[in-house]
Design an enzyme around this catalytic site. Structure first.
Site, PDB file in Angstrom:
ATOM      1  N   HIS A  55      41.734  44.941  36.400  1.00 61.08           N
ATOM      2  CA  HIS A  55      42.871  44.494  37.201  1.00 61.08           C
ATOM      3  C   HIS A  55      43.843  43.732  36.311  1.00 61.08           C
ATOM      4  O   HIS A  55      45.049  43.931  36.371  1.00 61.08           O
ATOM      5  CB  HIS A  55      42.389  43.604  38.350  1.00 61.08           C
ATOM      6  CG  HIS A  55      43.488  43.126  39.243  1.00 61.08           C
ATOM      7  ND1 HIS A  55      43.265  42.344  40.342  1.00 61.08           N
ATOM      8  CD2 HIS A  55      44.836  43.287  39.193  1.00 61.08           C
ATOM      9  CE1 HIS A  55      44.413  42.057  40.936  1.00 61.08           C
ATOM     10  NE2 HIS A  55      45.393  42.620  40.252  1.00 61.08           N
ATOM     11  N   GLU A 102      51.838  43.435  34.738  1.00 64.08           N
ATOM     12  CA  GLU A 102      50.818  42.619  34.088  1.00 64.08           C
ATOM     13  C   GLU A 102      51.351  42.009  32.786  1.00 64.08           C
ATOM     14  O   GLU A 102      51.051  40.859  32.469  1.00 64.08           O
ATOM     15  CB  GLU A 102      49.562  43.452  33.823  1.00 64.08           C
ATOM     16  CG  GLU A 102      48.800  43.840  35.080  1.00 64.08           C
ATOM     17  CD  GLU A 102      48.281  42.630  35.844  1.00 64.08           C
ATOM     18  OE1 GLU A 102      47.656  41.759  35.223  1.00 64.08           O
ATOM     19  OE2 GLU A 102      48.518  42.559  37.068  1.00 64.08           O
ATOM     20  N   HIS A 106      51.702  38.068  32.904  1.00 68.85           N
ATOM     21  CA  HIS A 106      50.576  37.450  32.203  1.00 68.85           C
ATOM     22  C   HIS A 106      50.611  37.643  30.687  1.00 68.85           C
ATOM     23  O   HIS A 106      50.284  36.733  29.931  1.00 68.85           O
ATOM     24  CB  HIS A 106      49.258  37.996  32.760  1.00 68.85           C
ATOM     25  CG  HIS A 106      49.101  37.812  34.229  1.00 68.85           C
ATOM     26  ND1 HIS A 106      48.910  36.577  34.812  1.00 68.85           N
ATOM     27  CD2 HIS A 106      49.120  38.717  35.252  1.00 68.85           C
ATOM     28  CE1 HIS A 106      48.801  36.721  36.122  1.00 68.85           C
ATOM     29  NE2 HIS A 106      48.931  38.006  36.417  1.00 68.85           N
TER      30      HIS A 106
END
Length: 250
Positions: A55, A102, A106
């Site tokens: 994930h 992502e 992040h």
């Protein structure tokens, strides 16, 4: 710096001067695996994977640290086949939008570390750790496999702890009536040297900056909560989608 007002029912929560960017560097990374069958039951997609997929690879501090550092899939072209297999976009399999999200949310924060300061380094390191950990294999060693029976949360935790020597964070989706919960996500943490370390198990709060937190229930849209140790855990097999088990609270 800005104030955020979040309404809940007839009340509201005011969080003043919330800095959406952390003031300090992260100290650990969270390698987050999700179980495709559970995710796709929640999101109405097709789970064509019989193994845990990635994930995300999330620093424990910081969100969207560099909005000008845009995602470029050509920079990871050599690992795209591996990404599609082990870090797939379950909602849009042909798209790169999940990886873009992502990276921007992040990866740009993880990139403060020299070992992760490019898109290729970031995604490659996540894949390297994913293969090294082999979560499916760790669970199988303890005869924990997707099936129609229930497991004890303690057995799941013990299986992972015996393989890795650290505490994971295991998340579930509550079932109807509270009679069971469905396994959804498992987080394994590493430090800045990429050595395994304990994960925080609480989901009661979501860190926004160093000193301010918001109630988890107000922000979470994933449907996952830390699994309840007193409730049986259902680890659904790939064929379970239409067998009549409701994953959500009534």
């Amino acid at each position: 710096m800005k104030s955020i007002v979040i309404f809940l029912g007839l009340g509201y929560v005011l969080v003043s001067s919330v800095d959406m960017h952390s003031r300090h560097d992260w100290t650990k990374l969270i390698l987050t695996h999700h179980w495709p069958e559970t995710f796709c039951t929640m999101e109405h997609c097709t789970a064509n994977f019989s193994y845990w997929t990635l994930h995300g690879f999330w620093p424990d501090s910081g969100i969207s640290c560099n909005s000008s550092w845009h995602f470029d899939p050509s920079l990871i072209e050599d690992i795209l086949p591996e990404m599609r297999k082990f870090w797939p976009d379950l909602l849009q399999p042909a798209s790169t939008s999940f990886w873009k999200h992502e990276w921007q949310k992040h990866g740009t924060c993880a990139a403060k570390d020299e070992d992760l300061n490019s898109q290729h380094k970031y995604f490659s390191k996540a894949l390297e750790l994913y293969h090294k950990l082999d979560l499916d294999g760790a669970l199988r060693k303890s005869q924990i496999v997707p099936c129609e029976k229930y497991y004890k949360l303690g057995d799941l935790e013990e299986s992972i702890m015996s393989s890795y020597g650290v505490t994971p964070k295991i998340q579930c989706v509550p079932g109807k009536g509270g009679q069971f919960q469905t396994l959804g996500q498992i987080e394994i943490c590493v430090d800045k040297q990429f050595q395994l370390t304990n994960c925080e198990k609480t989901s009661e709060t979501l860190q926004i900056s160093d000193n301010e937190v918001l109630p988890f229930v107000l922000l979470s849209r994933s449907g996952f909560t830390v699994c309840d140790p007193s409730v049986p855990v259902y680890y659904p097999p790939l064929s379970a989608k239409h067998k009549g088990r409701g994953f959500f609270k009534a």
